[in-house]
Design a protein around this motif. Structure first.
Motif, PDB file in Angstrom:
ATOM      1  N   ALA A 161      13.575   0.586 -52.062  1.00 29.63           N
ATOM      2  CA  ALA A 161      14.232   0.962 -50.815  1.00 29.63           C
ATOM      3  C   ALA A 161      13.334   1.810 -49.922  1.00 29.63           C
ATOM      4  O   ALA A 161      13.532   1.841 -48.701  1.00 29.63           O
ATOM      5  CB  ALA A 161      15.522   1.726 -51.114  1.00 29.63           C
ATOM      6  N   LYS A 162      12.365   2.491 -50.500  1.00 29.48           N
ATOM      7  CA  LYS A 162      11.407   3.246 -49.697  1.00 29.48           C
ATOM      8  C   LYS A 162      10.298   2.351 -49.141  1.00 29.48           C
ATOM      9  O   LYS A 162       9.720   2.655 -48.094  1.00 29.48           O
ATOM     10  CB  LYS A 162      10.773   4.362 -50.537  1.00 29.48           C
ATOM     11  N   ALA A 163       9.999   1.255 -49.827  1.00 33.70           N
ATOM     12  CA  ALA A 163       8.891   0.390 -49.420  1.00 33.70           C
ATOM     13  C   ALA A 163       9.003  -0.098 -47.976  1.00 33.70           C
ATOM     14  O   ALA A 163       8.001  -0.125 -47.248  1.00 33.70           O
ATOM     15  CB  ALA A 163       8.767  -0.790 -50.382  1.00 33.70           C
ATOM     16  N   PRO A 164      10.184  -0.509 -47.493  1.00 34.41           N
ATOM     17  CA  PRO A 164      10.256  -0.980 -46.105  1.00 34.41           C
ATOM     18  C   PRO A 164       9.866   0.076 -45.080  1.00 34.41           C
ATOM     19  O   PRO A 164       9.498  -0.277 -43.948  1.00 34.41           O
ATOM     20  CB  PRO A 164      11.729  -1.382 -45.946  1.00 34.41           C
ATOM     21  N   VAL A 165       9.952   1.354 -45.449  1.00 39.48           N
ATOM     22  CA  VAL A 165       9.648   2.404 -44.478  1.00 39.48           C
ATOM     23  C   VAL A 165       8.191   2.328 -44.035  1.00 39.48           C
ATOM     24  O   VAL A 165       7.853   2.680 -42.903  1.00 39.48           O
ATOM     25  CB  VAL A 165       9.986   3.796 -45.052  1.00 39.48           C
ATOM     26  N   GLU A 166       7.305   1.857 -44.910  1.00 39.55           N
ATOM     27  CA  GLU A 166       5.918   1.641 -44.492  1.00 39.55           C
ATOM     28  C   GLU A 166       5.852   0.658 -43.333  1.00 39.55           C
ATOM     29  O   GLU A 166       5.098   0.851 -42.371  1.00 39.55           O
ATOM     30  CB  GLU A 166       5.081   1.119 -45.660  1.00 39.55           C
ATOM     31  N   HIS A 167       6.620  -0.410 -43.429  1.00 39.86           N
ATOM     32  CA  HIS A 167       6.628  -1.420 -42.369  1.00 39.86           C
ATOM     33  C   HIS A 167       7.318  -0.886 -41.116  1.00 39.86           C
ATOM     34  O   HIS A 167       6.845  -1.122 -39.996  1.00 39.86           O
ATOM     35  CB  HIS A 167       7.309  -2.694 -42.873  1.00 39.86           C
ATOM     36  N   PHE A 168       8.416  -0.152 -41.304  1.00 39.58           N
ATOM     37  CA  PHE A 168       9.075   0.461 -40.146  1.00 39.58           C
ATOM     38  C   PHE A 168       8.089   1.363 -39.410  1.00 39.58           C
ATOM     39  O   PHE A 168       8.043   1.379 -38.167  1.00 39.58           O
ATOM     40  CB  PHE A 168      10.277   1.312 -40.579  1.00 39.58           C
ATOM     41  N   THR A 169       7.313   2.125 -40.177  1.00 36.21           N
ATOM     42  CA  THR A 169       6.350   3.065 -39.606  1.00 36.21           C
ATOM     43  C   THR A 169       5.296   2.341 -38.783  1.00 36.21           C
ATOM     44  O   THR A 169       4.975   2.740 -37.657  1.00 36.21           O
ATOM     45  CB  THR A 169       5.694   3.893 -40.726  1.00 36.21           C
ATOM     46  N   ARG A 170       4.752   1.263 -39.344  1.00 31.65           N
ATOM     47  CA  ARG A 170       3.729   0.502 -38.614  1.00 31.65           C
ATOM     48  C   ARG A 170       4.289  -0.099 -37.329  1.00 31.65           C
ATOM     49  O   ARG A 170       3.687   0.002 -36.255  1.00 31.65           O
ATOM     50  CB  ARG A 170       3.162  -0.604 -39.505  1.00 31.65           C
ATOM     51  N   MET A 171       5.445  -0.767 -37.454  1.00 28.39           N
ATOM     52  CA  MET A 171       6.007  -1.445 -36.289  1.00 28.39           C
ATOM     53  C   MET A 171       6.385  -0.448 -35.198  1.00 28.39           C
ATOM     54  O   MET A 171       6.111  -0.658 -34.014  1.00 28.39           O
ATOM     55  CB  MET A 171       7.237  -2.266 -36.686  1.00 28.39           C
ATOM     56  N   ALA A 172       7.031   0.648 -35.595  1.00 34.79           N
ATOM     57  CA  ALA A 172       7.449   1.642 -34.611  1.00 34.79           C
ATOM     58  C   ALA A 172       6.245   2.280 -33.929  1.00 34.79           C
ATOM     59  O   ALA A 172       6.262   2.513 -32.711  1.00 34.79           O
ATOM     60  CB  ALA A 172       8.313   2.705 -35.274  1.00 34.79           C
TER      61      ALA A 172
END
Length: 251
Positions: A161-172
């Motif tokens: 559940a924490k893994a997607p936050v890396e992608h959220f961080t990049r996209m944002a």
């Protein structure tokens, strides 16, 4: 460009009552920032009030806001309350998280939903609201976990559940960059706080202490300066997840 002067800046901290969040609340306030402190439930109210009292007794300014951030409207109200009180927000830090240590085959649908609501959904919509409301040249930082680089079992829903936050961080970071907003994530190792010990046996604690190259669990006093750097002088770092764990995992 030096941006480490926090005087008059407004910092919003989700999970800002205790542990790493409480330490960040106090440290930002001590450097002149006005702090919006979020806490989740009545179980954390005493810690939140103690953090507020410490800040105000030292001459700082802060507000408390209690809410379940898995409800997106509450995230919006948190940011709105900080803006209403202080006139704007410059820095948003999300320390919210929940650990579940359980075999893959034993995990229930309800546990999966809870873990992804707290660790992933909250992070997504926190970053989204920060992107909508932060002042230009604002900073966003999310606390994730060094388990993102681990080869292990038992933490499938936590690390997952924490893994997607890396992608959220990049996209944002890519989308918000035109306004000078940097977006980062920090991945500590197991931190020496009550957040960690509730899931672990004595043997597991001993293993985690021995697993880092520098020895021992992660000290929140070693993480707070990194977060502060990323949202001040380190503003040029964006879209990155920084692993800070004494060599517990690397990538």
């Amino acid at each position: 460009m030096v941006r480490n002067d926090l005087s008059g800046k407004v910092v919003l901290i989700a999970g800002g009552a205790k542990n790493l969040g409480g330490l960040l609340s106090r440290k930002f306030a001590a450097k002149g920032a006005k702090v919006a402190i979020h806490y989740n439930s009545d179980r954390t109210k005493t810690d939140a009030e103690k953090t507020l009292a410490d800040i105000t007794s030292a001459g700082g300014e802060a507000l408390l806001f209690q809410a379940d951030l898995t409800k997106v409207d509450n995230i919006k109200m948190l940011f709105a309350a900080a803006r209403s009180k202080f006139g704007g927000i410059d820095i948003a830090v999300n320390t919210v998280g929940m650990v579940l240590k359980k075999p893959f085959l034993d995990t229930t649908e309800a546990e999966y939903d809870t873990m992804f609501d707290i660790n992933s959904k909250v992070a997504y919509f926190f970053i989204q609201e920060a992107g909508r409301t932060l002042n230009n040249n604002g900073k966003v930082c999310t606390i994730v976990t060094s388990l993102l680089a681990a080869y292990t079992g038992l933490y499938s829903t936590y690390a997952g559940a924490k893994a997607p936050v890396e992608h959220f961080t990049r996209m944002a970071s890519k989308e918000f960059g035109t306004r000078g907003i940097s977006v980062t994530a920090v991945a500590p190792g197991p931190m020496d706080t009550p957040f960690f010990y509730g899931q672990e046996s004595e043997d597991a604690v001993a293993y985690h202490k021995s697993a880092s190259a520098l020895g021992g669990l992660t000290d929140i006093n070693d993480i707070a300066p990194l977060v502060e750097f990323l949202v001040t002088d380190g503003w040029w770092i964006t879209g990155q997840t920084i692993f800070a764990n004494g060599g517990y995992t690397t990538r």
